[in-house]
Design a protein around this motif. Structure first.
Motif, short mmCIF file in Angstrom:
data_model
loop_
_atom_site.label_atom_id
_atom_site.label_comp_id
_atom_site.label_asym_id
_atom_site.label_seq_id
_atom_site.Cartn_x
_atom_site.Cartn_y
_atom_site.Cartn_z
N GLN A 1 0.74 -1.20 -0.01
CA GLN A 1 -0.02 0.26 0.01
C GLN A 1 0.71 1.34 -0.06
N GLN A 2 2.07 1.12 -0.11
CA GLN A 2 3.12 2.31 0.03
C GLN A 2 2.79 3.34 -1.01
N THR A 3 2.36 2.95 -2.34
CA THR A 3 2.27 3.81 -3.33
C THR A 3 0.94 4.66 -3.01
N LEU A 4 -0.06 4.21 -2.49
CA LEU A 4 -0.92 4.95 -2.24
C LEU A 4 -0.95 5.77 -0.97
N LYS A 5 -1.40 7.06 -1.04
CA LYS A 5 -1.30 8.13 0.10
C LYS A 5 -2.47 8.46 0.78
N GLY A 6 -2.49 8.93 2.03
CA GLY A 6 -3.78 9.68 2.69
C GLY A 6 -5.13 9.01 2.37
N THR A 7 -5.95 9.89 1.75
CA THR A 7 -7.30 9.39 1.35
C THR A 7 -7.47 8.17 0.60
N SER A 8 -6.45 8.08 -0.38
CA SER A 8 -6.68 6.95 -1.34
C SER A 8 -6.45 5.77 -0.60
N ARG A 9 -5.49 5.74 0.39
CA ARG A 9 -5.25 4.61 1.23
C ARG A 9 -6.65 4.20 2.16
N TRP A 10 -6.96 5.41 2.69
CA TRP A 10 -8.13 5.16 3.58
C TRP A 10 -9.19 4.33 3.04
N THR A 11 -9.34 4.68 1.74
CA THR A 11 -10.62 4.11 0.97
C THR A 11 -10.49 2.50 0.73
N THR A 12 -8.98 2.07 0.60
CA THR A 12 -8.95 0.71 0.60
C THR A 12 -9.16 -0.12 1.54
N SER A 13 -9.34 0.27 2.84
CA SER A 13 -9.83 -0.63 3.83
C SER A 13 -9.58 0.28 5.25
N LEU A 14 -10.65 -0.29 6.44
CA LEU A 14 -10.56 0.20 7.46
C LEU A 14 -9.09 0.15 8.20
N GLU A 15 -8.59 -1.26 8.20
CA GLU A 15 -7.29 -1.09 8.66
C GLU A 15 -6.21 -0.11 8.21
N ASN A 16 -6.39 0.31 6.75
CA ASN A 16 -5.30 1.13 6.36
C ASN A 16 -5.79 2.62 7.00
N LEU A 17 -7.03 2.75 7.25
CA LEU A 17 -7.28 4.01 7.67
C LEU A 17 -6.96 4.14 9.27
N LEU A 18 -7.08 3.10 9.90
CA LEU A 18 -6.46 2.98 11.28
C LEU A 18 -5.01 2.88 11.53
N GLU A 19 -4.45 2.79 10.50
CA GLU A 19 -2.79 2.81 10.47
C GLU A 19 -2.26 4.22 10.34
N PHE B 1 -14.48 13.59 5.28
CA PHE B 1 -13.72 12.82 4.39
C PHE B 1 -13.42 13.65 3.19
N LEU B 2 -14.58 14.02 2.36
CA LEU B 2 -14.74 14.45 1.15
C LEU B 2 -13.88 16.00 1.17
N LYS B 3 -13.79 16.88 2.33
CA LYS B 3 -13.15 18.02 2.42
C LYS B 3 -11.73 17.73 2.36
N HIS B 4 -11.29 16.60 3.23
CA HIS B 4 -9.78 16.34 3.36
C HIS B 4 -9.33 15.86 1.98
N LYS B 5 -10.10 14.88 1.37
CA LYS B 5 -9.67 14.51 0.03
C LYS B 5 -9.31 15.81 -1.01
N ARG B 6 -10.44 16.46 -1.01
CA ARG B 6 -10.25 17.64 -1.95
C ARG B 6 -9.22 18.55 -1.58
N ALA B 7 -8.73 18.67 -0.34
CA ALA B 7 -7.61 19.59 0.01
C ALA B 7 -6.36 18.94 -0.45
N GLU B 8 -6.34 17.38 -0.23
CA GLU B 8 -5.18 16.68 -0.52
C GLU B 8 -4.82 16.60 -2.01
N GLU B 9 -5.93 16.52 -2.94
CA GLU B 9 -5.76 16.69 -4.19
C GLU B 9 -5.31 18.01 -4.82
#
Length: 168
Positions: free
Chosen positions: A16-34, A139-147
């Motif tokens: 998962q190292q290639t995905l960052k931030g919100t992209s990682r969060w959307t893949t699983s709750l585990e990634n969000l909690l890490e 989530f959506l605001k954070h994702k937009r800011a990140e993008e």
């Protein structure tokens, strides 16, 4: 009032190292909690839903499982019990089998003593709150800011490359 928990500082798994931030969060709750930032945003969301105690309990159990010192484990087990599981808990979580729990279990703590309850809370978050979180304004605001941040840094990189090409 719930107590403060130190957010997780887990490292991303290699897949998962290639995905960052919100992209990682959307893949699983585990990634969000890490991700400490993910935990912060998820807590913010759960607080609005009046269920922040779920993630706080899950984080406290994670912290507890890593403990080695018996005395510290006893103190943490009691803290977890009194804060989340006792009938008088300030941030009581709703888990099956809770009524059978009592303070006698705290005498001989072991790292996985809360595992079944932690799994219940994880599943509750995974199949309930997590999907709503991914559609939430937080989530959506954070994702937009990140993008936007990504796009502006990409534009700067392109501009730097262009200036090197034309200034040689």
């Amino acid at each position: 009032m719930c107590f403060e928990i130190n957010d997780s500082d887990g490292n991303p798994s290699s897949s998962q190292q290639t995905l960052k931030g919100t992209s990682r969060w959307t893949t699983s709750l585990e990634n969000l909690l890490e991700d400490p930032e993910g935990v912060k945003r998820f807590r913010e969301f759960l607080k609005k839903e009046f269920s922040e105690e779920n993630v706080l309990f899950w984080l406290a159990c994670e912290e507890f499982k890593k403990m080695q010192d018996k005395k510290q484990m006893q103190e943490k087990a009691k803290e977890i019990y009194m804060t989340f599981l006792s009938s008088k808990a300030s941030c009581q979580v709703n888990v099956e089998g809770q009524s059978r729990l009592n303070e006698t279990i705290l005498g001989e703590p072991h790292p996985l003593m809360f595992q079944k309850l932690q799994d219940q809370i994880f599943n509750l978050m995974k199949y309930d709150s997590y999907s709503r979180f991914l559609k939430s304004d937080i989530f959506l605001k954070h994702k937009r800011a990140e993008e936007q941040e990504e796009n502006s840094s990409e534009a700067q990189t392109v501009a730097k490359r262009a200036s090197r090409i034309y200034n040689t």
